[in-house]
Enzyme design. Structure first.
Site, short mmCIF file in Angstrom:
data_model
loop_
_atom_site.label_atom_id
_atom_site.label_comp_id
_atom_site.label_asym_id
_atom_site.label_seq_id
_atom_site.Cartn_x
_atom_site.Cartn_y
_atom_site.Cartn_z
N ALA A 36 0.84 -1.20 0.00
CA ALA A 36 0.00 0.00 0.00
C ALA A 36 0.88 1.25 0.00
O ALA A 36 0.59 2.23 -0.71
CB ALA A 36 -0.92 -0.01 1.21
N GLU A 37 1.96 1.23 0.77
CA GLU A 37 2.83 2.41 0.81
C GLU A 37 3.55 2.61 -0.52
O GLU A 37 3.72 3.72 -0.99
CB GLU A 37 3.87 2.25 1.90
CG GLU A 37 3.30 2.50 3.27
CD GLU A 37 4.38 2.45 4.30
OE1 GLU A 37 4.64 1.36 4.80
OE2 GLU A 37 4.99 3.49 4.56
N TYR A 38 3.97 1.48 -1.11
CA TYR A 38 4.62 1.55 -2.42
C TYR A 38 3.64 2.14 -3.44
O TYR A 38 3.97 3.06 -4.19
CB TYR A 38 5.08 0.16 -2.84
CG TYR A 38 5.73 0.13 -4.20
CD1 TYR A 38 4.96 -0.08 -5.34
CD2 TYR A 38 7.08 0.32 -4.36
CE1 TYR A 38 5.53 -0.08 -6.60
CE2 TYR A 38 7.67 0.33 -5.61
CZ TYR A 38 6.89 0.12 -6.73
OH TYR A 38 7.47 0.13 -7.96
N ASP A 39 2.41 1.62 -3.42
CA ASP A 39 1.40 2.12 -4.35
C ASP A 39 1.16 3.61 -4.16
O ASP A 39 0.95 4.35 -5.12
CB ASP A 39 0.07 1.37 -4.16
CG ASP A 39 0.17 -0.06 -4.66
OD1 ASP A 39 1.16 -0.38 -5.35
OD2 ASP A 39 -0.74 -0.86 -4.36
N ARG A 138 10.77 -13.13 -13.91
CA ARG A 138 10.14 -12.03 -14.60
C ARG A 138 11.13 -10.91 -14.87
O ARG A 138 11.07 -10.24 -15.90
CB ARG A 138 8.99 -11.53 -13.72
CG ARG A 138 8.29 -10.33 -14.22
CD ARG A 138 7.03 -10.13 -13.38
NE ARG A 138 6.28 -9.00 -13.83
CZ ARG A 138 6.40 -7.78 -13.35
NH1 ARG A 138 7.27 -7.55 -12.41
NH2 ARG A 138 5.65 -6.81 -13.80
N TYR A 228 -0.75 -20.42 -15.00
CA TYR A 228 -2.02 -19.75 -15.25
C TYR A 228 -2.11 -19.02 -16.57
O TYR A 228 -3.10 -18.35 -16.85
CB TYR A 228 -2.34 -18.78 -14.12
CG TYR A 228 -1.18 -17.90 -13.70
CD1 TYR A 228 -0.65 -16.95 -14.55
CD2 TYR A 228 -0.62 -18.03 -12.43
CE1 TYR A 228 0.41 -16.16 -14.17
CE2 TYR A 228 0.44 -17.24 -12.03
CZ TYR A 228 0.96 -16.30 -12.91
OH TYR A 228 2.01 -15.51 -12.53
N LYS A 292 -10.04 -12.80 -15.40
CA LYS A 292 -9.62 -12.75 -16.80
C LYS A 292 -10.83 -12.93 -17.72
O LYS A 292 -11.69 -13.77 -17.44
CB LYS A 292 -8.61 -13.86 -17.09
CG LYS A 292 -7.33 -13.72 -16.27
CD LYS A 292 -6.42 -14.92 -16.40
CE LYS A 292 -5.22 -14.72 -15.50
NZ LYS A 292 -4.34 -15.87 -15.44
N LYS A 316 -7.52 -6.98 -5.27
CA LYS A 316 -6.57 -7.10 -4.15
C LYS A 316 -7.33 -7.26 -2.84
O LYS A 316 -8.23 -6.49 -2.54
CB LYS A 316 -5.73 -5.82 -4.05
CG LYS A 316 -4.78 -5.65 -5.21
CD LYS A 316 -3.49 -6.37 -4.95
CE LYS A 316 -2.30 -5.51 -5.32
NZ LYS A 316 -1.06 -6.05 -4.90
N CYS A 410 8.41 -3.96 38.93
CA CYS A 410 7.07 -4.19 38.41
C CYS A 410 6.40 -2.84 38.15
O CYS A 410 6.37 -2.00 39.05
CB CYS A 410 6.25 -5.01 39.42
SG CYS A 410 4.50 -5.06 39.00
N CYS A 413 3.34 -2.37 40.93
CA CYS A 413 3.51 -2.24 42.39
C CYS A 413 4.93 -1.83 42.77
O CYS A 413 5.23 -1.71 43.96
CB CYS A 413 3.11 -3.54 43.08
SG CYS A 413 4.28 -4.88 42.78
N CYS A 428 7.06 -10.36 38.48
CA CYS A 428 6.96 -9.49 39.65
C CYS A 428 7.03 -10.41 40.86
O CYS A 428 6.40 -11.46 40.90
CB CYS A 428 5.63 -8.74 39.60
SG CYS A 428 5.15 -8.02 41.17
N CYS A 433 0.70 -8.35 44.50
CA CYS A 433 0.71 -7.27 43.50
C CYS A 433 -0.72 -7.04 43.00
O CYS A 433 -1.38 -7.96 42.53
CB CYS A 433 1.61 -7.66 42.33
SG CYS A 433 1.49 -6.55 40.92
S1 IVH Z 1 -1.96 -13.42 -15.00
C1 IVH Z 1 -0.70 -11.52 -18.90
N1 IVH Z 1 -2.75 -14.95 -13.05
O1 IVH Z 1 0.59 -11.36 -10.33
C2 IVH Z 1 -0.87 -12.40 -17.70
N2 IVH Z 1 -0.92 -13.47 -12.65
O2 IVH Z 1 0.60 -8.35 -10.46
C3 IVH Z 1 -0.60 -11.68 -16.46
N3 IVH Z 1 0.03 -13.66 -10.39
O3 IVH Z 1 3.16 -10.86 -12.63
C4 IVH Z 1 -0.52 -12.52 -15.26
N4 IVH Z 1 -1.31 -15.25 -9.67
O4 IVH Z 1 3.32 -12.94 -11.13
C5 IVH Z 1 -1.89 -14.00 -13.42
N5 IVH Z 1 -3.54 -16.39 -11.43
C6 IVH Z 1 -2.68 -15.45 -11.82
C7 IVH Z 1 -1.67 -14.95 -10.94
C8 IVH Z 1 -0.82 -13.95 -11.40
C9 IVH Z 1 -0.30 -14.46 -9.37
C10 IVH Z 1 1.11 -12.66 -10.36
C11 IVH Z 1 2.01 -12.69 -11.59
C12 IVH Z 1 1.94 -11.31 -12.17
C13 IVH Z 1 1.47 -10.50 -11.00
C14 IVH Z 1 0.75 -9.28 -11.47
#
Ligand code: IVH
Length: 671
Positions: A36-39, A138, A228, A292, A316, A410, A413, A428, A433
């Site tokens: 969250a902080e990164y985002d 990656r 996946y 998807k 998320k 303590c 007391c 303690c 006490c």
């Molecule tokens: S699909 C084009 N499916 O999440 C396809 N990613 O924030 C894109 N991840 O780099 C990825 N579970 O390392 C997909 N069921 C899932 C996933 C998944 C984890 C990771 C993946 C991706 C990152 C994206």
């Protein structure tokens, strides 16, 4: 940022910070900030760049996919960039995702596939004519690292594929390498025993393992993979993502059993909610769900931005890690005088709950993590785990922060505190006490002990501070007039409290034994003792050996019980309780056969017809035992609704499971 800061300077500072966090995350696998902080940093940078397009440079973190290639591994150019995913955090953002799809492809109808988003490491596996030839990380999305030798140590990655994908000339499959949660805990336990540093979470453990220079080290780390996505291959084979998953599975590549089709966006919303509710039952850490578009044709028409495909989105889950500042470290006095340090935190929301303090457990824990007042700490709250400090972010330590010293008195007391040799806890020394007495009284009245409603913290504090109660027995001498006198207690509440105290006299032996706060005797040991001896006099007359003969009572508990009854002070209190009319026999000692004798049960999830206490009681009455965790020796795991990881433990260890109907049947047969 302050309103009048120079945007160019702020942009430079943000880029610098983001690059540093990218390096920590992707290369060193030891992030210092929460997602969250990164985002938030990324968000601020994007906004500033949008307002000042003249300051945008091609190397800005907003222009590329994060990550970097480490040296030593051979670089691999990905044929198709490994993109990240766009994010949604609310149901409405999922619906907006569909609205975007509709705008992009007017008139089209969409269906979806939903999958867990595993929090591991994205990898790309290359198969040529069915043979595994290369695996890569990656990296920065375009160039990764060749980690083939390390991936070859993962047993679930097939060396050769079966039909239908065996014949594909060149197939690139993507998936996530991860460390199953259970295995992660085992690994940390082993590392701890070996005196080596442990990993903060399964993701870091997996990242470290995947990037090992020596594959033999990787081989000893329990990694797994789920696939996946197919990025290159013969797409003509299938027309939907779902069929692709089936083809992967049929060819021998593991895919998530939790993947599911969703006919419309509302089904997607329902899937995401269900998966989030069940996230702790998954065998791996998942930080969200990936949604998807099912049709591959639609996927191709939708295409991708520079960062992410337009046909997918990551939902998320609420964050479970956050960083916050330690305002103070205080020490709490427990009912046996144990002094427990705790951190008072700058309040921070974590997975839907505001966290203000966390236990730091004991002196060694504070030393090991070197937690200091003023430190920024990473805290985590995962599932049924109580919140805890993962680590200190040392780069954010104030220059004047000093190591924390355990107090030698303590805090309640002011008596001398000491840490017995070989023990983890300071204590303690004052048995009178007031803080200890307050904790003991609260425990006495708690639901699983004497169950005295209305005997809360404020009442207990006043009773002790005004000198009205010095021990448990004094409670039974209180009258309504004394109680009405207490602050914040009207006549009606005073009467209710007096009734509740009077009513607690007949709770029976096992609750009484739990309530007495005998060291090491909790609810379960108390039940076993009450079942075996039936009366407090029989227990008080028993020898340490006789007590230790009970199955489930170890030598330490036996010693503690014997010592308790050998102490004249304790005997005196018991006599005073008896005079006050407190019942000291077990009402429910079963005299008949004990058909479940020798059987151990673990209860997980919610039962519809019985409370957990009632289920445990029924098992105990039949001579069975209820234990907290599953081992090979467990006889049955009773699985209710929304079970925890214990249900999986049962499957893994080959322990029989009973659903509610089967459990009731077993009880019925053994009545
Ligand atoms: S699909 C084009 N499916 O999440 C396809 N990613 O924030 C894109 N991840 O780099 C990825 N579970 O390392 C997909 N069921 C899932 C996933 C998944 C984890 C990771 C993946 C991706 C990152 C994206």
């Amino acid at each position: 940022m302050s309103a009048n800061a120079d945007p160019a300077q702020r942009i430079a500072a943000l880029r610098e910070q983001i690059r540093r966090h990218d390096h920590l995350y992707y290369v060193e696998a030891r992030p210092e900030v929460s997602d969250a902080e990164y985002d938030a940093l990324m968000h601020e940078l994007r906004e500033l760049e949008a307002r000042h397009p003249e300051l945008v440079t091609p190397d800005s973190p907003t222009r590329r996919v994060a990550g970097q290639v480490a040296e030593a591994f051979v670089p691999v150019q990905h044929k198709v960039a490994m993109l990240s995913l766009d994010n949604a955090t609310t149901d409405d953002q999922l619906r907006e995702f569909e609205a975007r799809l509709r705008r992009a492809l007017p008139g089209a109808a969409f269906d979806y596939v939903c999958e867990p988003k595993i929090d591991g490491l994205g990898v790309a596996l290359l198969y040529q004519e069915g043979r595994f030839v290369r695996g890569a990380t990656r990296g920065d999305g375009r160039v990764g690292e060749d980690i083939t030798r390390n991936l070859l140590t993962i047993r679930s990655i097939p060396r050769t594929l079966g039909a239908p994908l065996a014949a594909v000339r060149e197939l690139e499959v993507r998936g996530e390498v991860f460390m199953p949660r259970q295995k992660f805990h085992e690994l940390n336990r082993q590392l701890e025993e070996a005196g080596e540093p442990t990993f903060a979470n399964p993701r870091n453990a997996a990242a470290g393992a995947v990037r090992q220079k020596d594959p033999q080290v990787t081989a000893r780390r329990p990694l797994d993979i789920l696939l996946y996505h197919v990025s290159t291959g013969d797409e003509a084979l299938v027309t939907t993502h779902w069929e692709m998953l089936e083809a992967l599975r049929a060819s021998g590549l593991p895919t998530s059993p939790r993947a599911a089709r969703a006919p419309d966006i509302e089904a997607v919303v329902a899937y995401c909610a269900r998966l989030e509710a069940e996230r702790d039952a998954l065998p791996y850490e998942a930080d969200g769900a990936v949604v998807k578009v099912n049709s591959l044709e639609q996927q191709r028409r939708l295409g991708a931005t520079a960062h992410h495909p337009r046909w997918a989105i990551a939902f998320k889950f609420a964050a479970r890690q956050a960083t916050t500042v330690v305002r103070a470290i205080t020490v709490n006095v427990g009912k046996t005088g144990v002094l427990t340090p705790g951190a008072q935190l700058e309040p921070v929301e974590l997975a839907g709950v505001v966290i203000r303090n966390v236990s730091l457990h004991n002196e060694d824990e504070v030393r090991r993590k070197d937690i200091r007042v003023g430190d920024t700490v990473l805290i985590e709250r995962a599932g049924d785990v109580i919140p805890y400090v993962v680590k200190v972010i040392e780069s954010r330590r104030p220059p004047d922060a000093v190591p924390w010293e355990f107090p030698t008195r303590c805090p309640a007391c002011q008596s001398v505190a000491f840490r017995p040799q070989g023990e983890a806890y300071w204590r303690c020394t004052n048995s009178a006490c007031p803080a200890q007495l307050k904790e003991r009284l609260l425990h006495w009245g708690s639901r699983r002990a004497m169950d005295i409603e209305h005997l809360g913290e404020s009442v207990v504090n006043q009773l002790v501070d005004r000198g009205l109660v010095h021990d448990f027995a004094d409670l039974y001498a209180l009258d309504v007039a004394q109680l009405v006198d207490l602050e914040r207690l009207g006549p009606k509440s005073a009467r209710n409290l007096a009734d509740a105290i009077a009513g607690s006299r007949t709770r029976g032996l096992s609750r009484l034994l739990n309530a007495l706060g005998i060291r090491l005797v909790g609810e379960r040991a108390a039940q076993l003792l009450a079942l075996r001896f039936g009366t407090i006099d029989a227990l008080a007359a028993a020898t340490e050996e006789e007590i230790g003969e009970i199955h489930g009572i170890g030598p330490q508990i036996a010693q503690s019980v014997a010592r308790f009854f050998a102490e004249p002070e304790n005997r005196k209190i018991i006599e005073r309780l008896r005079d006050a009319g407190v019942v000291m026999v077990e009402a429910t000692v079963p005299s008949g056969p004990r058909p479940l004798a020798g059987k151990t049960f673990v209860l997980t999830g919610t039962l519809v017809t019985l409370s957990r206490d009632a289920a445990a009681e029924l098992i105990h009455r039949r001579g069975g035992q209820v234990v907290g965790s599953v081992s090979k020796k467990t006889s049955y795991v009773v699985v209710g609704d929304n079970p925890g990881s214990k249900a999986e433990d049962a499957t893994r260890l080959g322990v029989a499971t009973l659903d509610e109907a089967a459990f009731l049947k077993l009880l019925g047969q053994t009545e």
